[in-house]
Design a protein around this motif. Structure first.
Motif, short mmCIF file in Angstrom:
data_model
loop_
_atom_site.label_atom_id
_atom_site.label_comp_id
_atom_site.label_asym_id
_atom_site.label_seq_id
_atom_site.Cartn_x
_atom_site.Cartn_y
_atom_site.Cartn_z
N TYR A 48 -72.84 156.33 -2.27
CA TYR A 48 -72.45 156.01 -1.19
C TYR A 48 -73.78 154.74 -0.91
O TYR A 48 -73.48 153.46 -0.20
CB TYR A 48 -72.55 156.78 0.14
N ARG A 49 -74.96 155.04 -1.10
CA ARG A 49 -76.17 154.23 -1.17
C ARG A 49 -76.13 152.92 -1.75
O ARG A 49 -76.85 152.07 -1.61
CB ARG A 49 -77.54 154.94 -1.51
N ASN A 50 -75.13 152.87 -3.08
CA ASN A 50 -75.21 151.97 -3.85
C ASN A 50 -73.84 151.17 -3.69
O ASN A 50 -73.80 150.16 -4.23
CB ASN A 50 -75.18 152.55 -5.63
N THR A 51 -73.24 151.55 -2.70
CA THR A 51 -71.99 150.77 -2.41
C THR A 51 -72.21 149.68 -1.45
O THR A 51 -72.45 150.12 -0.29
CB THR A 51 -70.66 151.76 -1.76
N PRO A 52 -71.85 148.46 -1.80
CA PRO A 52 -72.11 147.41 -0.84
C PRO A 52 -71.29 147.61 0.53
O PRO A 52 -70.12 148.00 0.72
CB PRO A 52 -71.37 146.12 -1.47
N ARG A 61 -80.13 148.58 -1.41
CA ARG A 61 -80.27 147.07 -1.79
C ARG A 61 -81.34 146.45 -0.39
O ARG A 61 -82.07 145.73 -0.55
CB ARG A 61 -79.31 146.27 -2.09
N LEU A 62 -80.45 147.00 0.98
CA LEU A 62 -81.35 146.50 1.94
C LEU A 62 -82.33 147.10 2.25
O LEU A 62 -83.57 146.38 2.74
CB LEU A 62 -80.32 146.57 3.24
N LEU A 63 -82.62 148.37 1.94
CA LEU A 63 -83.82 148.94 2.31
C LEU A 63 -84.91 148.77 0.96
O LEU A 63 -86.13 148.56 1.50
CB LEU A 63 -83.77 150.70 2.26
N MET A 64 -84.72 148.93 -0.28
CA MET A 64 -85.64 148.74 -1.20
C MET A 64 -85.49 147.19 -1.89
O MET A 64 -86.57 147.29 -2.95
CB MET A 64 -85.63 149.92 -2.20
N ASN A 65 -84.67 146.76 -1.64
CA ASN A 65 -84.40 145.37 -2.59
C ASN A 65 -84.18 145.57 -3.75
O ASN A 65 -84.73 144.83 -4.53
CB ASN A 65 -85.70 144.23 -1.90
N ARG A 66 -83.45 146.59 -4.12
CA ARG A 66 -83.00 146.71 -5.59
C ARG A 66 -82.02 147.76 -5.71
O ARG A 66 -81.69 148.57 -4.62
CB ARG A 66 -84.26 147.51 -6.51
N ARG A 78 -81.68 144.68 -13.72
CA ARG A 78 -81.30 144.77 -12.29
C ARG A 78 -81.64 145.69 -11.44
O ARG A 78 -81.54 145.98 -10.10
CB ARG A 78 -79.83 145.00 -12.54
N LEU A 79 -82.38 146.80 -11.98
CA LEU A 79 -83.22 147.90 -11.24
C LEU A 79 -84.28 147.31 -10.83
O LEU A 79 -84.99 148.13 -9.76
CB LEU A 79 -83.34 149.03 -12.12
N LYS A 80 -85.07 146.38 -11.07
CA LYS A 80 -86.16 145.87 -10.58
C LYS A 80 -85.99 145.20 -9.31
O LYS A 80 -85.11 144.45 -9.18
CB LYS A 80 -86.85 144.86 -11.56
N PRO A 81 -86.97 145.32 -8.34
CA PRO A 81 -86.92 144.55 -7.11
C PRO A 81 -86.95 143.36 -7.07
O PRO A 81 -87.76 142.81 -8.24
CB PRO A 81 -87.91 145.31 -6.32
#
Length: 158
Positions: A48-52, A61-66, A78-81
């Motif tokens: 869920y957290r990885n689904t756009p 991505r919104l919270l941690m920019n990665r 792709r895992l790096k911020p």
């Protein structure tokens, strides 16, 4: 992504906050489905957290920019911020520095004085000439060379 305004809902009236209620409903449904299927609920939350979201990036991505590492193989870079290479640290403010500060990102700049650093990083306690106390991020503080605006009493104002 545009600027969002913070809108509060009525306390004790959950229907007024439809987005939060919809999220709770989705999570409950997801957890009960994973329990029913005998799957790991943490993997369901990770997916869920990885689904756009609609017209947005994923919550992670919104919270941690990665992106978060999942069971699906991905390229490690792709895992790096993503970092803003054009940004630079702002100089630290000292107590009694004369500053201007914003109440909100697009607001006007008001007079104030830095009182002290706050507990959180890049955050300062500031005082207005009227004696109001605010906590603001360093991003919304501008050190000035203006003379300190003295506190005005009610008798002087009349």
């Amino acid at each position: 992504m545009g600027i969002h305004t913070h809108t509060v809902s009525s306390p004790l009236y959950q229907q007024s906050n439809r987005l939060a209620e919809r999220f709770v409903q989705s999570v409950k449904k997801m957890l009960s489905k994973s329990k029913q299927d005998g799957k790991d609920p943490y993997i369901a939350m990770l997916k869920y957290r990885n689904t756009p979201l609609e017209n947005l990036d994923s919550p992670a991505r919104l919270l941690m920019n990665r992106r978060l590492r999942t069971t699906i193989p991905t390229i490690k870079n792709r895992l790096k911020p993503k970092c803003d290479k054009s940004s630079k640290p702002l100089p630290e403010l000292q107590p009694n520095d004369t500053i201007r500060f914003q109440h909100n990102p697009k607001g006007k700049w008001d007079h104030g004085t830095a009182v002290r650093n706050n507990i959180t990083p890049n955050s300062y306690v500031i005082e207005t000439p009227e004696g109001q106390i605010f906590i603001r991020n360093r991003k919304y503080l501008l050190k000035t060379k203006e003379n300190k605006v003295e506190q005005t009493s009610l008798e002087e104002a009349n």
